[in-house]
Design an enzyme around this catalytic site. Structure first.
Site, PDB file in Angstrom:
ATOM      1  CE1 TYR A 159      -3.649   2.575   0.947  1.00  0.00           C
ATOM      2  CE2 TYR A 159      -2.219   3.183   2.779  1.00  0.00           C
ATOM      3  CZ  TYR A 159      -3.322   3.434   1.991  1.00  0.00           C
ATOM      4  OH  TYR A 159      -4.099   4.547   2.231  1.00  0.00           O
TER       5      TYR A 159
HETATM    6  N1  LIG Z   1      -8.684   5.524   6.359  1.00  0.00           N
HETATM    7  C1  LIG Z   1      -7.377   5.744   6.511  1.00  0.00           C
HETATM    8  O1  LIG Z   1      -6.764   5.392   7.542  1.00  0.00           O
HETATM    9  C2  LIG Z   1      -6.610   6.454   5.429  1.00  0.00           C
HETATM   10  C3  LIG Z   1      -5.365   7.008   5.770  1.00  0.00           C
HETATM   11  C4  LIG Z   1      -4.626   7.652   4.790  1.00  0.00           C
HETATM   12  C5  LIG Z   1      -5.120   7.745   3.504  1.00  0.00           C
HETATM   13  N2  LIG Z   1      -6.326   7.197   3.196  1.00  0.00           N
HETATM   14  C6  LIG Z   1      -6.783   7.288   1.810  1.00  0.00           C
HETATM   15  O2  LIG Z   1      -7.951   8.088   1.769  1.00  0.00           O
HETATM   16  C7  LIG Z   1      -8.771   7.643   0.677  1.00  0.00           C
HETATM   17  C8  LIG Z   1     -10.184   7.425   1.181  1.00  0.00           C
HETATM   18  O3  LIG Z   1     -10.181   6.358   2.132  1.00  0.00           O
HETATM   19  P1  LIG Z   1     -11.334   6.150   3.205  1.00  0.00           P
HETATM   20  O4  LIG Z   1     -10.671   6.069   4.513  1.00  0.00           O
HETATM   21  O5  LIG Z   1     -12.433   7.123   2.988  1.00  0.00           O
HETATM   22  O6  LIG Z   1     -11.786   4.658   2.852  1.00  0.00           O
HETATM   23  P2  LIG Z   1     -13.120   4.075   2.186  1.00  0.00           P
HETATM   24  O7  LIG Z   1     -14.317   4.648   2.833  1.00  0.00           O
HETATM   25  O8  LIG Z   1     -12.929   2.617   2.182  1.00  0.00           O
HETATM   26  O9  LIG Z   1     -13.046   4.647   0.696  1.00  0.00           O
HETATM   27  C9  LIG Z   1     -12.246   4.070  -0.295  1.00  0.00           C
HETATM   28  C10 LIG Z   1     -13.062   4.064  -1.565  1.00  0.00           C
HETATM   29  O10 LIG Z   1     -12.256   3.610  -2.652  1.00  0.00           O
HETATM   30  C11 LIG Z   1     -13.119   2.960  -3.552  1.00  0.00           C
HETATM   31  N3  LIG Z   1     -12.441   2.096  -4.492  1.00  0.00           N
HETATM   32  C12 LIG Z   1     -11.617   1.056  -4.241  1.00  0.00           C
HETATM   33  N4  LIG Z   1     -11.240   0.488  -5.402  1.00  0.00           N
HETATM   34  C13 LIG Z   1     -11.835   1.195  -6.403  1.00  0.00           C
HETATM   35  C14 LIG Z   1     -11.831   1.103  -7.806  1.00  0.00           C
HETATM   36  N5  LIG Z   1     -11.142   0.153  -8.479  1.00  0.00           N
HETATM   37  N6  LIG Z   1     -12.552   1.992  -8.514  1.00  0.00           N
HETATM   38  C15 LIG Z   1     -13.266   2.952  -7.896  1.00  0.00           C
HETATM   39  N7  LIG Z   1     -13.320   3.102  -6.555  1.00  0.00           N
HETATM   40  C16 LIG Z   1     -12.609   2.221  -5.825  1.00  0.00           C
HETATM   41  C17 LIG Z   1     -14.041   2.143  -2.638  1.00  0.00           C
HETATM   42  O11 LIG Z   1     -15.190   1.856  -3.374  1.00  0.00           O
HETATM   43  P3  LIG Z   1     -15.966   0.458  -3.265  1.00  0.00           P
HETATM   44  O12 LIG Z   1     -16.985   0.734  -2.205  1.00  0.00           O
HETATM   45  O13 LIG Z   1     -16.529   0.273  -4.630  1.00  0.00           O
HETATM   46  O14 LIG Z   1     -14.973  -0.586  -2.854  1.00  0.00           O
HETATM   47  C18 LIG Z   1     -14.267   3.109  -1.481  1.00  0.00           C
HETATM   48  O15 LIG Z   1     -15.441   3.856  -1.667  1.00  0.00           O
HETATM   49  C19 LIG Z   1      -8.103   6.386   0.105  1.00  0.00           C
HETATM   50  O16 LIG Z   1      -7.349   6.745  -1.025  1.00  0.00           O
HETATM   51  C20 LIG Z   1      -7.180   5.955   1.218  1.00  0.00           C
HETATM   52  O17 LIG Z   1      -6.064   5.239   0.720  1.00  0.00           O
HETATM   53  C21 LIG Z   1      -7.100   6.571   4.139  1.00  0.00           C
END
Ligand SMILES: NC(=O)c1ccc[n+]([C@@H]2O[C@H](COP(=O)([O-])OP(=O)(O)OC[C@H]3O[C@@H](n4cnc5c(N)ncnc54)[C@H](OP(=O)(O)O)[C@@H]3O)[C@@H](O)[C@H]2O)c1
Length: 253
Positions: A159
């Site tokens: 990741y």
């Molecule tokens: N949560 C953390 O601790 C954290 C920390 C640092 C950075 N981030 C980053 O912040 C961003 C948002 O994360 P979040 O915490 O809000 O998590 P989240 O609610 O799980 O959101 C991630 C989204 O990515 C979508 N996704 C995954 N694969 C995809 C694809 N092939 N095409 C289109 N959409 C896709 C998922 O959609 P589906 O529902 O269709 O799977 C989900 O809605 C991500 O980039 C993550 O890496 C998160």
């Protein structure tokens, strides 16, 4: 177009069902946001988000469209569809795949999925989107990177590698767009409690989607190029980044 104060009036969310993106949309909707495109794989769930957002701040107009970050050959058509109603002030790259490090480091296909989603998918979308923003002469791209992009960690290096690629791409894109009316802001959150991390133990200094959204809103207002959420992680990462590897390896991160 942004209003006279530079506030965002229209936005496109790539990964519209993300918890961090939803919190960000709610904050922008309580400001000047008037039109929103939510893009993601599951139209039903996007529509549920849209219903809530329309209630939060009428007359916010929300359109939901399908996007799979891995469907590279459909990205050009996707961008046409996303910009069909005119200019977009803000594009938020919020999709992402955490993967399962222990499993994925022995399963190349799963590891490649993480890299392709977080890095290649974002590059494939951001190149045509950046051209659109140059054409319209304004816009801001916000990229959700992570503190995990700053140094490879044993516990999540697949990741982390995918996000490091994305982070570096976004830094270069920001430089390429400098002077063209288009800004890039990189967001490096620490662990945030969301769908993505629901099965993981919450570590110290964890944050949540609402706090990340506030940091994004403040960063946009101050026209920042890179922000950390929470902000104190910037200092923590500066120290961690410079630790000798034999020492860093011993820290259970
Ligand atoms: N949560 C953390 O601790 C954290 C920390 C640092 C950075 N981030 C980053 O912040 C961003 C948002 O994360 P979040 O915490 O809000 O998590 P989240 O609610 O799980 O959101 C991630 C989204 O990515 C979508 N996704 C995954 N694969 C995809 C694809 N092939 N095409 C289109 N959409 C896709 C998922 O959609 P589906 O529902 O269709 O799977 C989900 O809605 C991500 O980039 C993550 O890496 C998160």
């Amino acid at each position: 177009m942004k209003d006279a104060l530079g506030a965002v009036q229209s936005a496109l969310i790539l990964g519209g069902d993300s918890d961090i993106a939803f919190a960000t949309c709610k904050r922008l909707a309580s400001g000047r946001l008037r039109s929103l495109v939510l893009a993601g794989r599951n139209l039903e769930r996007l529509e549920e988000r849209a219903i809530q957002l329309r209630q939060t701040a009428p007359p916010l107009s929300v359109r939901c469209i399908r996007l799979d970050a891995l469907a590279f050959d459909r990205h050009a058509a996707f961008v046409d569809e996303a910009f069909a109603d005119g200019d977009i002030d803000l594009v938020l790259v919020a999709f992402g795949l955490l993967g399962d490090q222990q499993h994925d480091e022995h399963d190349a296909r799963s590891a490649v999925d993480v890299i392709q989603t977080n890095f290649t998918g974002a590059v494939s979308l951001l190149i045509p989107i950046a051209d659109r923003l140059i054409e319209q002469g304004h816009g801001t791209i916000v990229v959700l990177s992570t503190v995990a992009a700053e140094r490879a960690r044993r516990s999540n290096f697949i990741y982390g590698a995918s996000k490091a690629g994305l982070d570096w791409f976004a830094q270069g894109l920001g430089d390429a767009l400098h002077g063209k009316g288009v800004d890039v802001m990189i967001v490096r959150p620490g662990f945030a409690t969301s769908k993505m991390t629901a099965n993981l133990k919450t570590p110290p200094m964890a944050t949540d989607p609402d706090s990340v959204a506030i940091a994004i809103e403040n960063g946009l207002r101050r026209r920042k190029e890179i922000i950390w959420a929470p902000g104190k992680l910037r200092c923590v990462m500066t120290v961690l980044r410079h630790l000798p590897r034999p020492v860093f390896r011993k820290i259970p991160l």
